[in-house]
Scaffold this motif. Structure first.
Motif, PDB file in Angstrom:
ATOM      1  N   PRO A   1      11.319  -0.839 -13.939  1.00 41.64           N
ATOM      2  CA  PRO A   1      12.548  -0.599 -13.188  1.00 41.64           C
ATOM      3  C   PRO A   1      12.480  -1.227 -11.799  1.00 41.64           C
ATOM      4  O   PRO A   1      11.431  -1.216 -11.156  1.00 41.64           O
ATOM      5  N   VAL A   2      13.596  -1.779 -11.334  1.00 42.60           N
ATOM      6  CA  VAL A   2      13.661  -2.463 -10.039  1.00 42.60           C
ATOM      7  C   VAL A   2      14.382  -1.573  -9.033  1.00 42.60           C
ATOM      8  O   VAL A   2      15.505  -1.125  -9.281  1.00 42.60           O
ATOM      9  N   ALA A   3      13.721  -1.297  -7.902  1.00 41.73           N
ATOM     10  CA  ALA A   3      14.337  -0.545  -6.811  1.00 41.73           C
ATOM     11  C   ALA A   3      14.319  -1.415  -5.565  1.00 41.73           C
ATOM     12  O   ALA A   3      13.387  -2.195  -5.352  1.00 41.73           O
TER      13      ALA A   3
ATOM     14  N   LEU B   1      11.568  -4.167  -4.619  1.00 39.89           N
ATOM     15  CA  LEU B   1      12.130  -5.314  -3.909  1.00 39.89           C
ATOM     16  C   LEU B   1      12.483  -4.893  -2.489  1.00 39.89           C
ATOM     17  O   LEU B   1      13.360  -4.048  -2.277  1.00 39.89           O
ATOM     18  N   VAL B   2      11.790  -5.462  -1.521  1.00 35.09           N
ATOM     19  CA  VAL B   2      12.053  -5.181  -0.112  1.00 35.09           C
ATOM     20  C   VAL B   2      12.977  -6.271   0.404  1.00 35.09           C
ATOM     21  O   VAL B   2      12.621  -7.456   0.406  1.00 35.09           O
ATOM     22  N   ALA B   3      14.168  -5.853   0.819  1.00 35.08           N
ATOM     23  CA  ALA B   3      15.217  -6.814   1.149  1.00 35.08           C
ATOM     24  C   ALA B   3      14.909  -7.600   2.413  1.00 35.08           C
ATOM     25  O   ALA B   3      14.641  -7.025   3.477  1.00 35.08           O
TER      26      ALA B   3
ATOM     27  N   GLU C   1       0.828  -1.209   0.000  1.00 32.65           N
ATOM     28  CA  GLU C   1       0.000   0.000   0.000  1.00 32.65           C
ATOM     29  C   GLU C   1       0.862   1.258   0.000  1.00 32.65           C
ATOM     30  O   GLU C   1       0.480   2.277  -0.572  1.00 32.65           O
ATOM     31  N   ARG C   2       2.037   1.199   0.609  1.00 29.48           N
ATOM     32  CA  ARG C   2       2.928   2.359   0.577  1.00 29.48           C
ATOM     33  C   ARG C   2       3.366   2.676  -0.851  1.00 29.48           C
ATOM     34  O   ARG C   2       3.449   3.844  -1.245  1.00 29.48           O
TER      35      ARG C   2
ATOM     36  N   LYS D   1      12.885   2.331   3.113  1.00 26.32           N
ATOM     37  CA  LYS D   1      13.902   3.298   2.709  1.00 26.32           C
ATOM     38  C   LYS D   1      14.743   2.693   1.572  1.00 26.32           C
ATOM     39  O   LYS D   1      15.123   1.528   1.648  1.00 26.32           O
ATOM     40  N   PRO D   2      15.061   3.488   0.544  1.00 24.02           N
ATOM     41  CA  PRO D   2      15.869   2.960  -0.561  1.00 24.02           C
ATOM     42  C   PRO D   2      17.217   2.457  -0.079  1.00 24.02           C
ATOM     43  O   PRO D   2      17.858   3.069   0.794  1.00 24.02           O
TER      44      PRO D   2
END
Length: 459
Positions: free
Chosen positions: A445-447, A252-254, A163-164, A454-455
């Motif tokens: 694009p993948v972040a 992608l959330v690590a 949702e964020r 946080k990035p």
């Protein structure tokens, strides 16, 4: 000797269904009253629906609505939390309170013979809560602990991050319904009391009474217990449901060393008040809403990527999210996402089969009546009728309107409300095992982000 073959009996026509009759009244103080007399059992549910949901949280105080609702049962009138619990138990009743995005709820179910006493107690909980500082602080700490626990659990983390990334920065919909740790930690007992004084007023409330009671008796009890309640409705603003992006992106959330990837795929959906509600419900049932849906049969049965996958529209007054969710082994993360994207494209491009349409409409038609067998369920249904401004005959015509949905309606709904180019793909997993897959998928694009969103640079 061979046993004779016995033909399977054909299903008969659906039995007619009628939702309990209900009556609307309004008290002199502006409190709206809805009464559904149901005399099958000597039980009554009393519920209040208040326009005090999470969407009404002040900026910087996200989670206040949830905290205020949960604190209602921590003492009321002259009773502290323990005394209130014991009084409820002596009445043989059950009381609960909470809040979702659109409203706060207080409900009590009791025997009809104890209704007068139960009504008085219910009124104290709704109108005169104590909000003891100690209990408010305890509820805050419970919520913060829950948030921290979710951050360690991929499923909860994926839900929060989805949702964020779907809603633009600053949107209330982009933050957890019950608030994040920073906002919740800042809330005080005075904030809770002030929110209650402002939002919990007759002008924002509807009282629902369902069970072994007449409309006249319910009105009399409401006047006796709540007739002195005062307060006008404050100004309300629609929720900000603008999307974060109009193009497809991969987030992608690590989660280092995670053996699985939690997947969420979706975008901003549509308000519950849409005229296309029934077509969307049937379309989603075929896409991912049922066990035999396309997404589940593809990922689970055809490819053995997962134990389960599904899709849903989160219905709210504002445009809640549409999302597909699943958990898969890390080495098939991109492949599973690719199949989800294919199924979304396919339902937009092709007419669904008659067998798929029949299965979806038969299921939705068949399970509908059994949802409303208790007084609490009837009260909840009437609460939804109130919150979303549904027509008076909504429940009586529901099955007919579901069965009226056609294959063309399904395709039209898919084309209108599924937007492949705006999908946000959220993966909670191990970057070392899935990042290259996601980049090769070519979905956008993948972040990479940490567990707080946080990035993460250089990963």
């Amino acid at each position: 000797m061979t046993a004779p073959t016995i033909a399977r009996p054909e299903p008969g026509p659906p039995r007619p269904y009628h939702f309990p009759r209900f009556e609307r009244r309004t008290l002199p103080n502006g409190l709206r009253l809805v009464v559904a007399p149901v005399h099958k059992l000597p039980v009554v549910t009393v519920a209040a629906v208040v326009q005090a949901g999470a969407a009404a949280d002040p900026a910087g105080q996200e989670g206040l609505a949830s905290l205020a609702a949960r604190a209602l049962t921590e003492g009321a009138g002259a009773l502290d939390a323990v005394a209130l619990t014991r009084t409820v138990e002596r009445l043989g009743a059950a009381v609960d309170a909470g809040a979702d995005w659109d409203a706060a709820f207080v409900g009590m179910t009791a025997l009809a013979s104890r209704l007068t006493d139960a009504f008085r107690l219910f009124a104290d909980v709704l109108v005169d809560p104590a909000f003891p500082t100690r209990e408010v602080e305890r509820l805050k700490q419970e919520r913060i602990a829950e948030i921290l626990q979710q951050r360690t659990e991929p499923r909860g983390l994926a839900d929060e991050m989805f949702e964020r990334f779907v809603y633009r920065a600053g949107s209330r919909y982009g933050r957890p319904e019950a608030g994040d740790e920073r906002a919740v930690a800042s809330l005080t007992r005075d904030d809770v009391a002030r929110f209650h004084a402002t939002r919990y007023v007759p002008g924002t409330a509807t009282l629902i009474v369902a069970g072994d009671v007449t409309a006249d008796e319910a009105e009399r009890l409401a006047r006796e217990s709540l007739g002195g309640w005062t307060g006008a409705a404050p100004e309300t603003r629609p929720a900000d449901d603008a999307p974060a992006a109009r193009e497809r992106r991969v987030h992608l959330v690590a989660k280092a060393d995670a053996p699985q990837s939690e997947l969420r795929v979706g975008h901003v959906g549509v308000s519950r008040r849409t005229d296309d509600y029934f077509a969307i419900v049937v379309m989603n049932a075929i896409l991912g809403g049922l066990f035999n849906s396309r997404i589940n049969m593809n990922l689970r049965e055809a490819h053995a990527y997962t134990y389960g996958a599904g899709s849903a529209f989160d219905w709210r007054l504002g445009a809640g999210p549409f999302g597909v969710s699943s958990a898969v082994q890390s080495d098939v993360t991109a492949a599973a996402l690719g199949e989800i994207l294919k199924e979304i494209d396919r339902i937009r491009a092709e007419s669904v089969l008659d067998s798929e349409l029949s299965l979806a409409t038969s299921y939705l038609d068949g399970v509908f009546p059994i949802r409303y067998e208790t007084t609490a369920a009837i009260a909840t249904a009437l609460a939804n009728l109130t919150i979303y401004g549904l027509p008076e005959d909504y429940f009586d015509t529901y099955r007919q309107r579901v069965r009226a949905v056609t294959a063309d309606d399904v395709r039209d709904a898919a084309r209108k409300y599924l937007r492949p180019d705006e999908l946000q793909l959220v993966v909670v997993g191990d970057p070392a095992g899935v990042r290259e897959q996601l980049e090769s998928l070519g979905a956008g694009p993948v972040a990479v982000y940490d567990a707080e969103g946080k990035p993460v640079l250089g990963v």
